[in-house]
Design a protein around this motif. Structure first.
Motif, mmCIF file in Angstrom:
data_model
loop_
_atom_site.group_PDB
_atom_site.id
_atom_site.type_symbol
_atom_site.label_atom_id
_atom_site.label_comp_id
_atom_site.label_asym_id
_atom_site.label_seq_id
_atom_site.Cartn_x
_atom_site.Cartn_y
_atom_site.Cartn_z
ATOM 1 N N PRO A 1 22.919 40.238 5.086
ATOM 2 C CA PRO A 1 21.859 39.993 6.080
ATOM 3 C C PRO A 1 22.406 39.549 7.435
ATOM 4 O O PRO A 1 21.833 39.890 8.478
ATOM 5 N N TYR A 2 23.520 38.828 7.429
ATOM 6 C CA TYR A 2 24.086 38.310 8.682
ATOM 7 C C TYR A 2 24.870 39.393 9.415
ATOM 8 O O TYR A 2 24.781 39.500 10.650
ATOM 9 N N ILE A 3 25.614 40.204 8.687
ATOM 10 C CA ILE A 3 26.328 41.312 9.322
ATOM 11 C C ILE A 3 25.314 42.323 9.873
ATOM 12 O O ILE A 3 25.475 42.851 10.982
ATOM 13 N N ARG A 4 24.266 42.571 9.116
ATOM 14 C CA ARG A 4 23.219 43.493 9.550
ATOM 15 C C ARG A 4 22.547 42.983 10.832
ATOM 16 O O ARG A 4 22.300 43.764 11.765
ATOM 17 N N ARG A 5 22.295 41.673 10.867
ATOM 18 C CA ARG A 5 21.664 41.079 12.050
ATOM 19 C C ARG A 5 22.546 41.249 13.288
ATOM 20 O O ARG A 5 22.058 41.585 14.378
ATOM 21 N N MET A 6 23.846 41.036 13.144
ATOM 22 C CA MET A 6 24.759 41.191 14.282
ATOM 23 C C MET A 6 24.810 42.649 14.732
ATOM 24 O O MET A 6 24.800 42.936 15.937
ATOM 25 N N ALA A 7 24.880 43.554 13.784
ATOM 26 C CA ALA A 7 24.935 44.981 14.117
ATOM 27 C C ALA A 7 23.672 45.424 14.848
ATOM 28 O O ALA A 7 23.737 46.186 15.832
ATOM 29 N N ASP A 8 22.527 44.930 14.406
ATOM 30 C CA ASP A 8 21.263 45.296 15.050
ATOM 31 C C ASP A 8 21.186 44.760 16.473
ATOM 32 O O ASP A 8 20.661 45.437 17.373
ATOM 33 N N ARG A 9 21.698 43.551 16.678
ATOM 34 C CA ARG A 9 21.702 42.992 18.039
ATOM 35 C C ARG A 9 22.511 43.874 18.985
ATOM 36 O O ARG A 9 22.092 44.142 20.117
ATOM 37 N N LEU A 10 23.658 44.304 18.527
ATOM 38 C CA LEU A 10 24.517 45.134 19.378
ATOM 39 C C LEU A 10 23.894 46.497 19.618
ATOM 40 O O LEU A 10 23.928 47.020 20.747
ATOM 41 N N SER A 11 23.308 47.087 18.594
ATOM 42 C CA SER A 11 22.688 48.414 18.748
ATOM 43 C C SER A 11 21.526 48.373 19.728
ATOM 44 O O SER A 11 21.273 49.344 20.457
#
Length: 449
Positions: free
Chosen positions: A341-351
């Motif tokens: 969930p945390y890696i996904r959250r970071m990836a979504d912020r960047l995208s």
């Protein structure tokens, strides 16, 4: 075969005192200040002084006595063939929660070695049970004032500790903590929590007794037992539930509040798994007392998020969006289910910030050890390859560094990074476990300011 005297020099650091004194790989250290060196404890202690006499033996058999003037505690820059400078001591306990006992057959030999060596606690931060520590070891730690010593407590109930470690001396070994405390040796501790055994009132008792060692005992982590699918014939242990995790956190938070008011330390810490299991938000960074228990998975995700936010601010201030300038980049990343969930959250912020950026994050189910093992560090190459085959991976795959054997490009099951790249037909980029490295790897070095 007779063991050769001294300790073999593996290499010498560039620009070090040892290099200046012409100590070279292949030399053997025989003595310092006229004293033979038993292990790393002796070595670290004896090289502290501003003047030392070092006796080395050259491969030719010639012995050199080197007189060295240096700064106090300045290192000589010697790397030994054996970092411990002695044989490693194996564990004689049969702990009911031991993960090594839950390993499948057929893996490399080193994965089955159980260490319980107090010297590795000093060198590498390993946790020791104290049952393998002699009075001489205790005296040397106190004499050399080596710290911190990391201790696996599990429980402060002596009888229960004997049962958990399957060692009749395990309860008595706790008295060594009193000696360290009396000598002012800094310590850290851990409790591997097993449902129905050392949780509940036993956990409360352990925390209460451990607080008596403050402030020299700086921190204690509470981690849930890891249960693989290879437990046939082992002590029956149950996984914790969401409600169990909430109760554990209630206990820990209550003690943190009380102890912080008294000592300025939160002292007792829950590993990240408890918060995810309980469905609760991670504590703020200040709660972790400088991340004293980071290597035990305490605050690892909070620090990752803090680093990510700091790196993102820097990137934005340096004009990363402008440099991006409409680029298109599709990449993928793997992670354990715990941190997904945390890696996904970071990836979504960047995208969302960088148009044209697509980051696929794949949580890998641990089929090798069993689905109850959710940490990234225990992922295997075969699980990664099986679950990524046929998935969109983009131009490269980001692989977390903590899935690899230290200093090598090999995973737990001996699958290599090259094996992954060949099977998945994608370049593999190794990413350190930090928010800074994640952003740099996702955006590419040329776009990260």
């Amino acid at each position: 075969m007779k063991k050769e005297k001294g300790h073999l020099v593996k290499e010498v650091e560039e620009g070090s005192i040892a290099q200046e004194m012409e100590i070279e790989a292949g030399d053997r250290l025989l003595a310092i200040n006229g004293e033979e060196i038993e292990d790393i404890f002796d070595y670290q202690y004896l090289i502290q002084d501003e003047y030392v006499e070092v006796l080395v033996k050259k491969p030719s058999g010639e012995e050199w006595l080197l007189e060295i003037d240096k700064e106090y505690e300045e290192d000589l820059g010697i790397i030994f063939d054996n970092g411990l400078m002695d044989d490693y001591r194996s564990c004689h306990n049969k702990c009911i929660f031991c993960f090594i006992d839950q390993m499948p057959p057929g893996m490399r030999d080193t994965l089955y070695f159980k260490d319980d060596d107090s010297r590795l606690s000093f060198l590498q931060g390993n946790y020791v049970t104290l049952t393998n520590m002699s009075d001489k070891d205790v005296e040397r730690i106190i004499k050399y004032h080596l710290s911190p010593i990391n201790i696996s407590f599990q429980t402060m109930n002596p009888e229960l500790r004997c049962k958990m470690l399957h060692n009749r001396f395990a309860g008595e070994a706790l008295k060594k903590v009193d000696r360290f405390y009396g000598a002012g040796i800094e310590m850290n501790g851990q409790i591997v929590l097993c449902k129905g055994i050392n949780d509940g009132e036993e956990l409360v008792r352990s925390i209460e007794e451990l607080t008596k060692y403050l402030p020299h005992l700086r921190s204690v982590s509470v981690v849930p037992v890891g249960l693989s699918k290879f437990r046939e014939g082992l002590y029956p242990l149950e996984p914790f539930t969401r409600e169990d995790a909430q109760r554990v956190l209630d206990t820990i938070h209550g003690w943190q509040k009380k102890l912080y008011a008294q000592y300025g330390l939160h002292f007792i810490h829950a590993s990240d798994e408890w918060y995810i299991m309980a469905g609760q938000e991670l504590p703020d960074a200040d709660n972790y007392d400088g991340y004293l228990q980071y290597e035990n998975g305490v605050g690892m995700l909070r620090l990752l998020m803090e680093e990510f936010e700091d790196a993102l601010r820097s990137a934005m201030e340096s004009g990363a969006v402008e440099r991006w300038n409409g680029r298109r980049r599709e990449i993928s990343s793997v992670t354990g289910q715990l941190s997904y969930p945390y890696i996904r959250r970071m990836a979504d912020r960047l995208s969302a910030l960088f148009e044209g950026l697509c980051v696929h994050v794949y949580p890998i189910r641990n089929d090798f050890f069993g689905e109850q093992i959710t940490v990234t560090g225990l992922l295997t190459g075969q699980d990664i390859m099986a679950q990524l085959t046929g998935q969109r991976l983009g131009e490269e795959l980001l692989l977390p560094e903590n899935v690899l054997r230290s200093g090598e490009r090999v995973l737990l099951d001996d699958c290599t990074v090259e094996d992954l790249a060949k099977t998945l037909q994608v370049p593999v980029n190794i990413v350190k476990s930090s928010g800074y490295d994640f952003i740099e790897s996702v955006l590419g070095k040329e776009n990260y300011g």
